[in-house]
Design a protein around this motif. Structure first.
Motif, PDB file in Angstrom:
ATOM      1  N   LEU A 102      51.253  37.342  50.934  1.00 20.24           N
ATOM      2  CA  LEU A 102      51.339  36.915  49.538  1.00 20.24           C
ATOM      3  C   LEU A 102      50.228  37.498  48.668  1.00 20.24           C
ATOM      4  CD1 LEU A 102      52.297  33.157  50.058  1.00 20.24           C
ATOM      5  CD2 LEU A 102      53.802  35.119  49.773  1.00 20.24           C
ATOM      6  N   ALA A 161      49.027  40.855  46.268  1.00 22.48           N
ATOM      7  CA  ALA A 161      49.601  41.937  45.456  1.00 22.48           C
ATOM      8  C   ALA A 161      48.593  43.066  45.297  1.00 22.48           C
ATOM      9  CB  ALA A 161      49.994  41.393  44.083  1.00 22.48           C
ATOM     10  N   ASP A 176      44.836  42.743  43.944  1.00 24.20           N
ATOM     11  CA  ASP A 176      44.144  41.535  44.394  1.00 24.20           C
ATOM     12  C   ASP A 176      42.918  41.929  45.207  1.00 24.20           C
ATOM     13  OD1 ASP A 176      46.216  40.148  43.246  1.00 24.20           O
ATOM     14  OD2 ASP A 176      47.032  39.342  45.120  1.00 24.20           O
ATOM     15  N   ALA A 207      43.215  36.828  42.538  1.00 25.28           N
ATOM     16  CA  ALA A 207      44.377  37.485  41.942  1.00 25.28           C
ATOM     17  C   ALA A 207      43.966  38.625  41.032  1.00 25.28           C
ATOM     18  CB  ALA A 207      45.204  36.468  41.165  1.00 25.28           C
ATOM     19  N   HIS A 249      49.357  40.416  40.154  1.00 22.54           N
ATOM     20  CA  HIS A 249      49.743  39.180  40.823  1.00 22.54           C
ATOM     21  C   HIS A 249      50.522  38.314  39.835  1.00 22.54           C
ATOM     22  CE1 HIS A 249      48.860  36.693  44.494  1.00 22.54           C
ATOM     23  NE2 HIS A 249      49.522  35.836  43.721  1.00 22.54           N
ATOM     24  N   THR A 281      53.076  34.742  39.040  1.00 25.00           N
ATOM     25  CA  THR A 281      53.410  33.387  39.457  1.00 25.00           C
ATOM     26  C   THR A 281      54.863  33.349  39.894  1.00 25.00           C
ATOM     27  OG1 THR A 281      51.834  32.436  37.887  1.00 25.00           O
ATOM     28  CG2 THR A 281      53.553  30.980  38.755  1.00 25.00           C
ATOM     29  N   PRO A 282      55.146  33.015  41.157  1.00 25.90           N
ATOM     30  CA  PRO A 282      56.543  32.975  41.613  1.00 25.90           C
ATOM     31  C   PRO A 282      57.362  32.007  40.772  1.00 25.90           C
ATOM     32  CG  PRO A 282      55.044  32.867  43.478  1.00 25.90           C
ATOM     33  CD  PRO A 282      54.207  32.694  42.246  1.00 25.90           C
ATOM     34  N   GLY A 311      58.090  31.495  49.425  1.00 26.67           N
ATOM     35  CA  GLY A 311      57.123  31.314  50.505  1.00 26.67           C
ATOM     36  C   GLY A 311      57.746  30.642  51.708  1.00 26.67           C
ATOM     37  N   GLN A 349      58.181  37.618  45.182  1.00 29.04           N
ATOM     38  CA  GLN A 349      58.115  36.996  43.862  1.00 29.04           C
ATOM     39  C   GLN A 349      56.679  36.882  43.344  1.00 29.04           C
ATOM     40  OE1 GLN A 349      60.163  33.315  43.270  1.00 29.04           O
ATOM     41  NE2 GLN A 349      62.149  34.103  43.948  1.00 29.04           N
ATOM     42  N   HIS A 350      55.698  37.149  44.203  1.00 28.94           N
ATOM     43  CA  HIS A 350      54.304  37.014  43.791  1.00 28.94           C
ATOM     44  C   HIS A 350      53.748  38.284  43.147  1.00 28.94           C
ATOM     45  CE1 HIS A 350      54.211  38.940  47.713  1.00 28.94           C
ATOM     46  NE2 HIS A 350      52.966  39.321  47.492  1.00 28.94           N
ATOM     47  N   ASP A 402      54.276  41.505  40.084  1.00 35.13           N
ATOM     48  CA  ASP A 402      54.950  41.807  38.824  1.00 35.13           C
ATOM     49  C   ASP A 402      55.892  42.994  39.004  1.00 35.13           C
ATOM     50  OD1 ASP A 402      53.352  44.093  38.828  1.00 35.13           O
ATOM     51  OD2 ASP A 402      52.150  43.509  37.080  1.00 35.13           O
ATOM     52  N   TRP A 413      63.115  41.204  44.417  1.00 30.55           N
ATOM     53  CA  TRP A 413      62.091  40.421  45.117  1.00 30.55           C
ATOM     54  C   TRP A 413      62.270  40.440  46.634  1.00 30.55           C
ATOM     55  CZ3 TRP A 413      63.659  36.505  41.016  1.00 30.55           C
ATOM     56  CH2 TRP A 413      62.926  36.696  39.838  1.00 30.55           C
TER      57      TRP A 413
END
Length: 396
Positions: free
Chosen positions: A26, A28, A31, A41, A45, A47-48, A54, A62-63, A65, A384
């Motif tokens: 999780l 990106a 990060d 982050a 990164h 926000t799902p 998860g 989804q985490h 962009d 995703w």
């Protein structure tokens, strides 16, 4: 770890990777993994959007962009090519399908205490995530989740059901496998479910194959501008948006080619979109018959052939009469057929693939025969997800 490390890219299964090769779930690109193992982050990164992310195995990314997601899709395709020492002359822009655009999906259902759980499976598990929301499915498909819970809730004992949902021209095609539709009450409940929810078709498979129990009018899917009958379980590109991107590439690259061979043609996704006489070869009998009937009904220059190209690939002398070949095989690729194309006099090959690894091996076969990889376009049709697709052009 005694020092901080940045995440530089996303691995094939969705983990972030540091320069030292550490895999971080999780994370990106951009990060920073701190000495205590926590992740700070970075700019990519996200926000799902879904509460199930998860846990649900339907999405892995989804985490991140859209910039990082497009880079992941591009890199997966490019790494596959480079694994076989191939470099595209043109690398096209990555195409991403938007949220809530998936028009076909396989869901699973089983009893969970006093209620019914229905959704995708957890990653690496047989447990089902009971969907309260979904950001990849078309709204028409997700709208059936709650009614399906109510329908399946009447079953007794231990059971497990698979549900195939597909959005066709007339509405949603719902196929249920493992549903014990025995007796008048169960039959009436199934028919009421279909009618109340405006289904275009409901098929039930109780172990003897899918049987249509509700289909007010014959089901079709429009390919190009041609309505084609949609047999239960037939393959269809996951999103109309992704299909359009792949078809646009094929039309552009095969413009002027006459005639064209469409190999692993399915229902005719590409055959009915090309501006040329097409010979469409397909092993699945139902799909072949649907393609042939649609071509005859529309008086179109598409000649459908029933042929298993794994066991009986077109030979080089059969291929020599075609100015171009379109190849869209299953995930296993098309090793034997690619070898026969390599031996032929065909000058132009458009290869669409849902598996960059098998595509790369077949691409190497074509390259060794004198084809150059003229263009490569990555396609992220399964948003995703770590599942990526591509369209490629080979010119001799």
């Amino acid at each position: 770890m005694s020092v901080s490390e940045p995440i530089v890219r996303i691995a094939a299964k969705g983990d972030g990777i540091t320069p030292s090769g550490r895999h971080v779930p999780l994370a990106a690109p951009g990060d920073v993994v701190l000495p205590d193992g926590s992740v700070e982050a970075g700019p990519h990164h996200a926000t799902p959007p879904c509460r199930h992310f998860g846990k649900c195995g339907g999405c892995q990314l989804q985490h991140v962009d859209d910039v990082a997601l497009a880079s992941f899709v591009r890199d997966r395709v490019l790494y596959a090519a480079r694994s076989q020492e191939l470099e595209p002359e043109i690398l096209g822009e990555t195409h991403l399908s938007p949220p809530r655009s998936r028009r076909r999906a396989s869901l699973h259902a089983q009893p969970l205490g006093a209620k019914v759980a229905i959704g995708f499976r957890e990653a690496g598990s047989h447990r089902i995530v009971d969907l309260a929301e979904c950001h990849v499915l078309r709204p028409e498909l997700f709208a059936l989740v709650a009614p399906l819970r109510r329908l399946l809730g009447h079953q007794r004992g231990r059971w497990s059901v698979d549900v195939e949902l597909t959005l066709a021209d007339q509405g949603v095609d719902c196929g249920i496998r493992g549903f014990a539709m025995e007796g008048l009450e169960a039959t009436e409940a199934a028919l009421a479910f279909a009618q109340d929810n405006g289904l275009a078709r409901l098929t039930i498979d109780m172990g003897y194959g899918a049987q249509a129990v509700w289909e007010p009018q014959p089901l079709t899917v429009t390919l190009g501008r041609t309505p084609v009958a949609l047999p239960p379980g037939a393959f269809l590109q996951a999103t109309a948006d992704g299909e359009a991107a792949l078809v646009a590439a094929a039309r552009e690259w095969l413009a002027g080619a006459d005639p064209v061979a469409d190999l692993f043609a399915g229902l005719g996704t590409f055959a009915f979109a090309l501006d040329a006489p097409v010979s469409a070869f397909e092993a699945a009998r139902d799909a072949h018959l649907a393609c042939r009937a649609a071509a005859a009904r529309g008086k179109l220059p598409v000649e459908a052939h029933h042929r298993d190209l794994f066991r009986n690939p077109l030979q080089s002398n059969e291929l020599d009469r075609f100015a171009g070949v379109l190849l869209d095989p299953p995930r296993a690729g098309a090793r034997e057929q690619a070898a026969r194309i390599a031996e032929s006099a065909v000058e132009r090959v458009v290869y669409v693939s849902c598996n960059p690894a098998s595509w790369a091996k077949d691409a190497r076969t074509l390259a060794d025969a004198g084809f150059r990889l003229a263009e490569l376009r990555p396609v992220g049709q399964f948003r995703w997800s770590t599942h990526v697709e591509l369209a490629s052009l080979f010119v001799r």
